[in-house]
Design an enzyme around this catalytic site. Sequence first.
Site, PDB file in Angstrom:
ATOM      1  N   ASP A  71       3.193  -4.541   1.649  1.00  0.00           N
ATOM      2  CA  ASP A  71       2.005  -2.859   1.614  1.00  0.00           C
ATOM      3  C   ASP A  71       0.888  -2.861   2.684  1.00  0.00           C
ATOM      4  O   ASP A  71      -0.141  -4.003   2.650  1.00  0.00           O
ATOM      5  CB  ASP A  71       1.741  -2.064   0.222  1.00  0.00           C
ATOM      6  CG  ASP A  71       0.805  -0.771   0.135  1.00  0.00           C
ATOM      7  OD1 ASP A  71       1.595  -0.443   0.659  1.00  0.00           O
ATOM      8  OD2 ASP A  71      -0.029  -1.181  -0.010  1.00  0.00           O
ATOM      9  N   TYR A  89      -1.371   0.090   2.551  1.00  0.00           N
ATOM     10  CA  TYR A  89      -3.229   0.604   2.146  1.00  0.00           C
ATOM     11  C   TYR A  89      -3.638  -0.206   0.681  1.00  0.00           C
ATOM     12  O   TYR A  89      -2.753   0.083  -0.360  1.00  0.00           O
ATOM     13  CB  TYR A  89      -2.626   2.346   1.902  1.00  0.00           C
ATOM     14  CG  TYR A  89      -2.720   2.699   3.525  1.00  0.00           C
ATOM     15  CD1 TYR A  89      -3.410   2.494   4.201  1.00  0.00           C
ATOM     16  CD2 TYR A  89      -1.561   3.304   3.373  1.00  0.00           C
ATOM     17  CE1 TYR A  89      -2.881   2.692   5.343  1.00  0.00           C
ATOM     18  CE2 TYR A  89      -1.031   4.267   4.500  1.00  0.00           C
ATOM     19  CZ  TYR A  89      -1.988   3.577   5.545  1.00  0.00           C
ATOM     20  OH  TYR A  89      -2.261   4.366   6.674  1.00  0.00           O
ATOM     21  N   SER A 118       5.157   0.703   4.323  1.00  0.00           N
ATOM     22  CA  SER A 118       4.008   1.094   4.166  1.00  0.00           C
ATOM     23  C   SER A 118       5.100   2.743   3.903  1.00  0.00           C
ATOM     24  O   SER A 118       6.011   3.072   5.133  1.00  0.00           O
ATOM     25  CB  SER A 118       3.555   0.690   4.777  1.00  0.00           C
ATOM     26  OG  SER A 118       2.472   2.583   4.756  1.00  0.00           O
ATOM     27  N   ASN A 119       3.945   3.585   3.098  1.00  0.00           N
ATOM     28  CA  ASN A 119       4.025   4.959   3.178  1.00  0.00           C
ATOM     29  C   ASN A 119       3.778   5.851   4.169  1.00  0.00           C
ATOM     30  O   ASN A 119       4.090   6.700   4.627  1.00  0.00           O
ATOM     31  CB  ASN A 119       4.195   5.575   1.986  1.00  0.00           C
ATOM     32  CG  ASN A 119       5.037   5.275   0.927  1.00  0.00           C
ATOM     33  OD1 ASN A 119       5.960   5.039   1.135  1.00  0.00           O
ATOM     34  ND2 ASN A 119       4.693   5.856  -0.470  1.00  0.00           N
ATOM     35  N   ARG A 176      -8.738   9.141  -2.710  1.00  0.00           N
ATOM     36  CA  ARG A 176      -7.066   7.966  -2.163  1.00  0.00           C
ATOM     37  C   ARG A 176      -6.843   7.857  -4.003  1.00  0.00           C
ATOM     38  O   ARG A 176      -5.440   8.279  -4.108  1.00  0.00           O
ATOM     39  CB  ARG A 176      -7.523   6.709  -2.933  1.00  0.00           C
ATOM     40  CG  ARG A 176      -6.858   5.702  -3.014  1.00  0.00           C
ATOM     41  CD  ARG A 176      -6.062   5.370  -2.383  1.00  0.00           C
ATOM     42  NE  ARG A 176      -5.192   3.921  -2.015  1.00  0.00           N
ATOM     43  CZ  ARG A 176      -3.577   4.099  -1.553  1.00  0.00           C
ATOM     44  NH1 ARG A 176      -2.812   4.617  -0.959  1.00  0.00           N
ATOM     45  NH2 ARG A 176      -3.016   2.620  -2.102  1.00  0.00           N
TER      46      ARG A 176
END
Length: 219
Positions: free
Chosen positions: A12, A14, A118-119, A43
């Site tokens: 991932d 972030y 990652s998104n 966040r």
Amino acid sequence: MIHMTYQGYVFDAYGTLFDVHSVMEKIHQHYPDHGDTISQEWRSRQIHYFLVRQMVNGYRPFSDITQWALLDALAYSGVEVKPDIVEDLMKQYEKLTPYPEVNDLNDRYPDHTFTIFSNGTHSMLQPLLENNQLTDTFGLLSADDPKVYKPHPDAYKHAEEKLGFEKEDVLFFSSNPWDITGAASYGFHTAWVNRNDQKWPELGIEPTYIINDLTNIPE
């Protein structure tokens, strides 16, 4: 039983490789004394909003989610919202600071295949890698391609297909328990990067490994 030989090491981005709260310094420049609150709210809302959009099958790019979360974090903090400041803060997501041990990961493990999943969108992640001289370290996969966010199983299925490895040959790293839970449920081996020395939440699923950082990764 722990599987001791992995072909794919997937990370991932972030909070795992990059410190999302490294935006705080820039926030302080625009809004003195509000940096911590805005960063934390940004966040928290970012995660909340993409999970809600996923639940209602209403995919929108992570860049949209991130900007919406920022706008609401600023409103929550009671500061004046100016378009040029919003643009400046959004650009900081292309300049996030990697955690110290990330920079020489490739030097320490030259025979490993490292990939980010990652998104975030490619347009967010590619500049981030370029600005931190990490394009030679990581391949890049984005949930924006299948238009489905982690932790949905279809997101991890997309990663498996693109990697070309069997799921049991993949070790997935994340600092986010929701991400580890999704990856483990799908069938990946997982390493929770517990940077803040927290207790693993009671989710009924355990990570394969719990590590404090990426200095020594399981092999």
